[in-house]
Write an enzyme that holds these catalytic residues in place. Structure first.
Site, PDB file in Angstrom:
ATOM      1  N   ASN A  12      16.446  65.881  44.497  1.00 16.85           N
ATOM      2  CA  ASN A  12      17.347  66.543  43.552  1.00 16.85           C
ATOM      3  C   ASN A  12      17.694  65.526  42.466  1.00 16.85           C
ATOM      4  O   ASN A  12      18.494  64.630  42.691  1.00 16.85           O
ATOM      5  CB  ASN A  12      18.605  67.004  44.301  1.00 16.85           C
ATOM      6  N   LYS A  14      19.291  65.976  39.799  1.00 20.19           N
ATOM      7  CA  LYS A  14      20.589  66.267  39.157  1.00 20.19           C
ATOM      8  C   LYS A  14      20.446  66.154  37.636  1.00 20.19           C
ATOM      9  O   LYS A  14      19.412  66.487  37.092  1.00 20.19           O
ATOM     10  CB  LYS A  14      21.677  65.352  39.727  1.00 20.19           C
ATOM     11  N   HIS A  98      24.885  73.957  45.821  1.00 22.56           N
ATOM     12  CA  HIS A  98      25.128  72.520  45.999  1.00 22.56           C
ATOM     13  C   HIS A  98      26.628  72.252  45.917  1.00 22.56           C
ATOM     14  O   HIS A  98      27.341  72.900  45.148  1.00 22.56           O
ATOM     15  CB  HIS A  98      24.381  71.726  44.927  1.00 22.56           C
ATOM     16  N   GLU A 100      28.275  70.069  44.496  1.00 16.74           N
ATOM     17  CA  GLU A 100      28.775  69.757  43.144  1.00 16.74           C
ATOM     18  C   GLU A 100      29.033  71.039  42.360  1.00 16.74           C
ATOM     19  O   GLU A 100      29.979  71.126  41.587  1.00 16.74           O
ATOM     20  CB  GLU A 100      27.783  68.829  42.419  1.00 16.74           C
ATOM     21  N   GLU A 170      24.638  69.316  54.057  1.00 13.80           N
ATOM     22  CA  GLU A 170      25.038  68.153  53.274  1.00 13.80           C
ATOM     23  C   GLU A 170      26.548  67.936  53.425  1.00 13.80           C
ATOM     24  O   GLU A 170      27.341  68.541  52.691  1.00 13.80           O
ATOM     25  CB  GLU A 170      24.721  68.382  51.795  1.00 13.80           C
ATOM     26  N   GLY A 176      26.186  60.873  47.752  1.00 16.30           N
ATOM     27  CA  GLY A 176      26.367  59.881  46.701  1.00 16.30           C
ATOM     28  C   GLY A 176      27.369  58.789  47.048  1.00 16.30           C
ATOM     29  O   GLY A 176      27.787  58.023  46.182  1.00 16.30           O
ATOM     30  N   SER A 216      23.086  60.613  51.158  1.00 14.39           N
ATOM     31  CA  SER A 216      22.744  59.184  51.191  1.00 14.39           C
ATOM     32  C   SER A 216      21.535  58.874  52.076  1.00 14.39           C
ATOM     33  O   SER A 216      21.503  57.851  52.769  1.00 14.39           O
ATOM     34  CB  SER A 216      23.959  58.348  51.610  1.00 14.39           C
TER      35      SER A 216
END
Ligand code: PEP
Length: 254
Positions: A12, A14, A98, A100, A170, A176, A216
């Site tokens: 991904n 991003k 996702h 985010e 996730e 991250g 991660s």
């Protein structure tokens, strides 16, 4: 590594990589991974690089994914991209829900469910992201959160559509942050998610659904994570932005 389900590892990117940078990256990934057959390899560039990356990976073992799409098929939805537009670039996968987007765009399970259905209607495989925050895990709400997300996001899917849906577990606290879930934590969550699929569909469907771990993932932890019986691949953010990091994750997973 001998597994019942074929591993799927997706990068991904991003909001990173210009077209030129994306082409460089994908050229490197192709070079590094051209002989890999054991893993489905997917790259998910930003929309602006889909066209060129799509041409660059023709005749390779790399498949194309997008990072989002609209639940609508056409019309006055400024700034949106629909499944039909993604199909023009041979997009095979789309990341949906996702964390985010759940956080910054306030995407709900209901909206994500509409997107999942729209993706299937266009024969694009959704990579459906779910996962708990740190506060939810620490308060003992993890299973409830996953239950609500799975139930909401896969509502109305046929068994066939469920089988073609990739779930990405996730944990938000691992994205991250450099903090990876331990392999035991990942296995426990994946086994629970699979039990939910068995409950909402049936055992055979649950056995076929691929569940990726994301958060991660890097070359040094990939082998142990992929070694867990219910971990069927990875969704990789940061480490997918550099050819060697991504390639080593794939190689170490085999
Ligand atoms: C992600 O955003 O899907 C992700 C897993 O990111 P990272 O690998 O950087 O934690």
């Amino acid at each position: 590594m001998d597994k019942e389900r074929k591993l799927i590892i997706a990068g991904n990117w991003k909001m990173n990589k210009t077209v030129a940078e994306g082409l460089d990256l994908v050229a490197g990934i192709k070079r590094e991974l051209n002989s890999v057959k054991e893993v489905d390899i997917v790259v998910c560039p930003p929309f602006t690089a889909l066209s060129e990356v799509s041409k660059a990976i023709l005749d390779s073992n790399i498949r194309l994914g997008a990072q989002n799409m609209s639940e609508q098929n056409v019309g006055a939805f400024t700034g949106e991209i629909c499944a039909g537009m993604l199909k023009e670039f041979s997009v095979r996968y789309v990341i949906l829900g996702h964390s985010e987007r759940r956080q910054y765009q306030r995407e709900s399970d209901e909206l994500i469910n509409k997107k999942v259905l729209a993706a299937h209607a266009a024969s694009i495989k959704p990579i459906l992201c779910i996962g708990e925050t740190l506060a939810e895990r620490e308060s003992g709400a993890m299973q409830n959160v996953l239950l609500t997300q799975v139930r909401g996001c896969v509502a109305s899917l046929t068994r066939e559509q469920m089988e073609e849906t990739i779930i990405a577990y996730e944990p938000v606290w691992a994205i991250g942050t450099g903090k990876t879930a331990t392999s035991q934590q990942a296995q426990e969550a994946h086994a629970y998610i699979r039990s939910l699929i068995a409950k909402f569909f049936d055992d055979a469907t649950a056995r076929r659904v691929r569940i990726q771990y994301g958060g991660s993932v890097k070359a040094s932890n990939a082998r142990e994570l992929m070694g867990q019986p219910d971990v069927d691949g990875a969704l990789v953010g940061g480490a997918s932005l550099e050819e060697r990091g991504f390639a080593d994750i794939v190689k170490n997973s085999i």
